[in-house]
Every structure is written in structure tokens, then in C-alpha cells.
Scaffold this motif. Structure first.
Motif, PDB file in Angstrom:
ATOM      1  N   GLU A  67      31.036   0.488  -4.493  1.00 41.53           N
ATOM      2  CA  GLU A  67      31.072   1.615  -5.380  1.00 41.53           C
ATOM      3  C   GLU A  67      31.181   2.847  -4.571  1.00 41.53           C
ATOM      4  OE1 GLU A  67      28.925   3.402  -9.179  1.00 41.53           O
ATOM      5  OE2 GLU A  67      28.869   1.362  -9.072  1.00 41.53           O
ATOM      6  N   GLN A  68      30.038   3.067  -3.835  1.00 43.67           N
ATOM      7  CA  GLN A  68      30.013   4.233  -2.857  1.00 43.67           C
ATOM      8  C   GLN A  68      31.224   4.219  -1.877  1.00 43.67           C
ATOM      9  OE1 GLN A  68      27.210   4.650   0.201  1.00 43.67           O
ATOM     10  NE2 GLN A  68      26.983   7.095  -0.400  1.00 43.67           N
ATOM     11  N   MET A  69      31.586   3.305  -1.085  1.00 42.82           N
ATOM     12  CA  MET A  69      32.692   3.243  -0.395  1.00 42.82           C
ATOM     13  C   MET A  69      33.959   3.469  -1.058  1.00 42.82           C
ATOM     14  SD  MET A  69      31.916   2.462   2.629  1.00 42.82           S
ATOM     15  CE  MET A  69      30.633   1.581   3.521  1.00 42.82           C
ATOM     16  N   ASP A  70      33.962   3.051  -2.258  1.00 47.09           N
ATOM     17  CA  ASP A  70      35.394   3.296  -3.033  1.00 47.09           C
ATOM     18  C   ASP A  70      35.156   4.811  -3.390  1.00 47.09           C
ATOM     19  OD1 ASP A  70      37.576   2.424  -4.815  1.00 47.09           O
ATOM     20  OD2 ASP A  70      36.440   3.045  -6.475  1.00 47.09           O
ATOM     21  N   LYS A  71      34.223   5.292  -3.678  1.00 49.12           N
ATOM     22  CA  LYS A  71      33.991   6.632  -3.960  1.00 49.12           C
ATOM     23  C   LYS A  71      34.480   7.720  -2.616  1.00 49.12           C
ATOM     24  CE  LYS A  71      31.270   7.241  -8.005  1.00 49.12           C
ATOM     25  NZ  LYS A  71      30.004   6.678  -8.255  1.00 49.12           N
ATOM     26  N   LEU A  72      34.178   7.132  -1.692  1.00 48.29           N
ATOM     27  CA  LEU A  72      34.257   7.948  -0.219  1.00 48.29           C
ATOM     28  C   LEU A  72      35.893   7.701   0.251  1.00 48.29           C
ATOM     29  CD1 LEU A  72      30.909   6.984   1.477  1.00 48.29           C
ATOM     30  CD2 LEU A  72      31.717   9.363   0.528  1.00 48.29           C
ATOM     31  N   GLY A  73      36.647   7.055  -0.715  1.00 49.74           N
ATOM     32  CA  GLY A  73      37.964   6.922  -0.377  1.00 49.74           C
ATOM     33  C   GLY A  73      38.269   5.771   0.497  1.00 49.74           C
ATOM     34  N   MET A  74      37.184   5.118   0.606  1.00 51.54           N
ATOM     35  CA  MET A  74      37.819   3.550   1.468  1.00 51.54           C
ATOM     36  C   MET A  74      38.320   2.559   0.462  1.00 51.54           C
ATOM     37  SD  MET A  74      36.712   4.612   4.456  1.00 51.54           S
ATOM     38  CE  MET A  74      36.582   3.155   5.671  1.00 51.54           C
ATOM     39  N   ASN A  75      39.215   1.947   1.081  1.00 49.95           N
ATOM     40  CA  ASN A  75      39.655   0.570   0.514  1.00 49.95           C
ATOM     41  C   ASN A  75      38.582  -0.432   0.635  1.00 49.95           C
ATOM     42  OD1 ASN A  75      42.002   1.513  -0.600  1.00 49.95           O
ATOM     43  ND2 ASN A  75      43.111   1.563   1.457  1.00 49.95           N
ATOM     44  N   VAL A  76      38.098  -1.355   0.006  1.00 53.63           N
ATOM     45  CA  VAL A  76      36.931  -2.168   0.230  1.00 53.63           C
ATOM     46  C   VAL A  76      37.373  -3.512   0.202  1.00 53.63           C
ATOM     47  CG1 VAL A  76      34.811  -2.742  -0.325  1.00 53.63           C
ATOM     48  CG2 VAL A  76      35.763  -0.490  -0.685  1.00 53.63           C
ATOM     49  N   ILE A  77      37.168  -4.427   1.207  1.00 53.01           N
ATOM     50  CA  ILE A  77      37.245  -5.853   1.029  1.00 53.01           C
ATOM     51  C   ILE A  77      35.848  -6.463   1.035  1.00 53.01           C
ATOM     52  CG2 ILE A  77      38.083  -7.760   2.365  1.00 53.01           C
ATOM     53  CD1 ILE A  77      39.647  -5.733   3.900  1.00 53.01           C
TER      54      ILE A  77
ATOM     55  N   HIS B 289      40.419   3.698   9.339  1.00 52.66           N
ATOM     56  CA  HIS B 289      39.807   4.897   8.721  1.00 52.66           C
ATOM     57  C   HIS B 289      39.763   4.965   7.205  1.00 52.66           C
ATOM     58  CE1 HIS B 289      40.785   7.282  12.551  1.00 52.66           C
ATOM     59  NE2 HIS B 289      40.311   6.315  12.882  1.00 52.66           N
ATOM     60  N   LYS B 290      40.554   3.779   6.731  1.00 48.13           N
ATOM     61  CA  LYS B 290      40.689   3.716   5.335  1.00 48.13           C
ATOM     62  C   LYS B 290      39.995   2.287   4.733  1.00 48.13           C
ATOM     63  CE  LYS B 290      44.482   6.889   3.786  1.00 48.13           C
ATOM     64  NZ  LYS B 290      43.305   7.685   3.212  1.00 48.13           N
ATOM     65  N   THR B 291      39.665   1.473   5.602  1.00 45.18           N
ATOM     66  CA  THR B 291      39.361  -0.057   5.247  1.00 45.18           C
ATOM     67  C   THR B 291      38.273  -0.575   5.785  1.00 45.18           C
ATOM     68  OG1 THR B 291      41.875  -0.376   5.586  1.00 45.18           O
ATOM     69  CG2 THR B 291      40.552  -2.229   4.941  1.00 45.18           C
TER      70      THR B 291
END
Ligand code: NVA
Length: 366
Positions: free
Chosen positions: A324-334, A310-312
Motif C-alpha cells: 500500500e505504501q509503495m502505491d501511495k509513493l507512486g510506484m507500480n507494484v508487482i 523508477h516506477k516499478t
């Protein structure tokens, strides 16, 4: 008792997955269902045969790297056994001169809970593709006493399955959009046809895209097969080539979906999400203006991400807007590089098929 197969959605913690392989991939000859999906100005139009070896090798490097990144994070990764795809397919109903690939697994295999369904795909060149996954499914069957191994009714793919006057290279994008809006697609209702990638799994609800690769009869099959599920036919009127839901409508976690802003879910179909407090956010614009060479898919593979929990989320490394959008939506991005694999059938989600995610069959839309 070993439980090998379990997955009810695309966002619960991923523990076991299949990652495709590009070996021996071919561009198939034109046939009734594929002509419609190759854009008129694509250099792929009219060409067929084995894909250039260097492109296969580059794709495999990125697929192997995806497998490695997943394994480093504790996800078990299995790989298919590619056939020599450069062989004709002959049945009593049709002949086509070559097969395609065993990429992407997401089109072929649909995991619903403890069951994996081999899809009833509409491309003649993909008729035997499931064979590449048989060694794995056979192994799961040996190991997991609860694994349900299902093949959807095998389509015959005779001439009756297609509208033969449907494809016309002079047809404009506007006319294509009218067809999408009118739900007028290249396949007929002669038999059950679907690609697994048209099915979005959200626990007790299956949202199935009606388009060029999935027909209404398939929806009826799902209704009868899963009488306790809710089956929703969805369509995205802004899509001139509606195939596969995973570059259009992509859930990131319970309550949050990104939707392709050019292919918005119609107001009427949004209600079930809104009523249950789900947020549908416009996906970020792709970073690229064009897909890579010899690619069937659109630039919207930017949103074809692989959610690990749910976070990655894994996102293609050059898709800076999406990262960038994923980051703003609270996701940790790989971020990982994956564009060399795109031409072989899609992005990060396409190139995988779920075997095991934690979690159970939730009712998100009571
Ligand atoms: N219709 C999709 C397929 C992506 C998986 C596209 O945008 O190309």
C-alpha cells in the motif's frame, strides 16, 4: 562490443540479474561471527546441518517464480551453480564443519559500474560461496571486454579477526543497542571485512553500513579503491543486529528512500540527503509479527524489495502495508510470494545481484 556488466544503483531500469538458488543449503555450525547474529531465542541456536529438503524445494519454487516474473518483463536472469555446501572448510587459519548456501547473491557480489567485486565476507562458512558464481563471472569476462572482475583482499578469518568475548547469550537487547550506538561490533580491525549487502550504491556515493559484517578497514579499502567516489560510513543505532543495509535504508528512485522507522539514520548523516532534496520516508510496518522458521533475518524483510525501474517495484505479496505504501509513493507494484525463500538468506533484493541496469554514474549529492 557487448556490454554485459553495468549497474550504478538499485533503481535504474534492470535488464540482467542473478537470482540465487537454495539447493543443498545448510544451517552452519556456530562460529565467532555467526553466533552474534542468531537471536538467543531462535530454534537455530545450537543446530546445524542440511536444511530440510521440503523447505529447500519450496524456496526454489519461489526463486524460480521470481526468475520467471523477471524474464516475462524482459529481464535476463542468470542462476548460480550451487556446490555441495555440506562439507567442511579447512584453511591454515581455521576449520568449520559446513558451508551455508549460495543465497543470497547480494551478500557475495557487489556490482559497481562495469566491475563485480567478490566480497571479503566475515563468516567462515561462507568462505567458498563465491565459487557458485564463478561460471557466470567467467562467462561475463569472456563476453564483455570491459568487465572488471575483482576479488577483494581475501580475509584469513583467523581468530584475530573476531572479538571472542563479544558474544554472550545473556546480553539484553538494550545492551546490544548500546553496542551498536558505540560501534562496538564482533569483528576486529585485523583485516578488511565486508558483505556486499552492506554497501548502498548511489552513483558516485557509496553508503556503507558499519556493523556486524563490515568493519572500518573495509571503508578504508573502498576509499583507496575508488578515489573519485565519496565513501560514507553510516550506522543505524536502533538495530540490535546490524547487518546488511537493505532492510534498513532502501532507495526507490532518485530522490526517494524508505528508512526502517526502528533504525533511523542519525540526524547528522541525514544532512547530505536533505541538502540535495532527497526525501527519507519511514517504511510501512511489516505485516508479520515473526519471520518464518529457521530464518536469520527480521520481519523487516518487508522492505527488502526489488526495484525494476523508477516506477516499478517487486514486493512480497503478503506485505500488505508495504504494498500500500509503495502505491501511495507512486510506484507500480508487482506482488509475488517469497516468504518460503526468506530462511535461505533474505528477501527479494537479497536474493538477487545486479548485472546490468541502464544508466550511468550520476552525482546525486554534488
Ligand atoms: N539486518 C537485516 C538483514 C536483512 C537483509 C534484518 O533486518 O534482518
Amino acid at each position: 562490443m557487448t556490454k554485459i556488466v553495468n549497474s550504478w544503483n538499485d533503481f535504474d531500469p534492470l535488464k540482467h540479474v542473478i537470482v540465487g538458488r537454495a539447493d543443498h543449503s545448510c544451517v552452519p555450525p556456530e562460529e565467532p561471527a555467526t553466533s552474534e547474529k542468531v537471536p538467543v531465542d531462535s530454534p537455530m541456536r545450537g543446530m546445524w546441518g542440511p536444511r530440510p529438503l521440503e523447505t529447500v524445494e519450496k524456496a526454489n519454487i519461489q526463486l524460480d517464480n521470481l526468475a520467471r516474473v523477471l524474464e516475462e518483463r524482459g529481464v535476463k536472469v542468470d542462476r548460480p551453480s550451487p556446490l555441495n555446501w555440506n562439507q567442511p572448510v579447512n584453511t591454515p587459519d581455521f576449520r568449520t564443519d559446513s558451508m551455508m548456501t549460495c543465497m543470497p547473491p547480494r551478500d557475495t557480489l557487489l556490482t559497481i559500474g562495469n566491475e563485480i567485486i567478490e566480497a571479503a565476507m566475515s563468516f567462515r562458512c561462507r568462505y567458498w560461496e563465491y565459487l557458485a558464481f564463478r561460471p557466470l563471472l567467467s562467462q561475463y569476462f569472456e563476453q564483455d571486454p570491459n568487465f572488471l572482475w575483482t576479488q577483494a583482499p581475501r580475509p584469513r578469518l583467523s581468530d584475530k579477526s573476531y572479538k571472542h568475548n563479544y558474544y554472550d547469550e545473556k546480553i539484553s537487547i538494550e545492551e546490544r543497542l548500546v553496542r551498536t550506538a558505540n560501534k562496538d561490533f564482533v569483528t576486529t580491525e585485523e583485516e578488511i571485512l565486508f558483505d556486499a549487502a552492506d554497501v548502498l550504491r548511489l552513483g558516485k556515493d557509496l553508503f556503507i553500513q558499519h556493523g556486524l559484517t563490515t568493519n572500518r578497514k573495509a571503508m578504508e579499502w573502498f576509499k583507496r579503491k575508488y578515489p573519485n567516489f565519496r565513501i560514507h560510513a553510516v550506522n543505524f543505532p536502533g538495530d540490535p543486529y546490524p547487518i546488511h543495509i537493505d532492510a534498513t535504508f532502501v532507495p526507490l528512485r532518485p530522490g526517494l528512500i524508505i528508512n526502517n522507522p526502528h533504525r533511523k539514520l542519525p540526524v547528522e548523516q541525514r544532512k547530505i540527503f536533505e541538502k540535495n532534496g532527497w526525501q527519507i520516508v519511514d517504511a510501512a510496518m511489516p505485516a508479520h509479527k515473526e519471520p518464518p522458521p529457521l530464518c536469520y533475518s527480521s520481519v523487516w524483510l518487508s522492505m527488502n524489495c526489488l526495484v525494476l525501474d523508477h516506477k516499478t517495484v517487486i514486493v512480497e505479496a503478503s506485505e500488505t502495508n508495504q504494498l500500500e505504501q509503495m502505491d501511495k509513493l507512486g510506484m507500480n507494484v508487482i506482488p509475488i510470494h517469497f516468504r518460503d525463500a526468506y530462511a535461505f538468506g533474505g528477501g527479494l533484493h537479497c536474493s538477487t545481484a545486479d548485472v546490468y541496469r541502464e544508466g550511468s554514474c550520476e552525482d546525486y549529492f554534488p
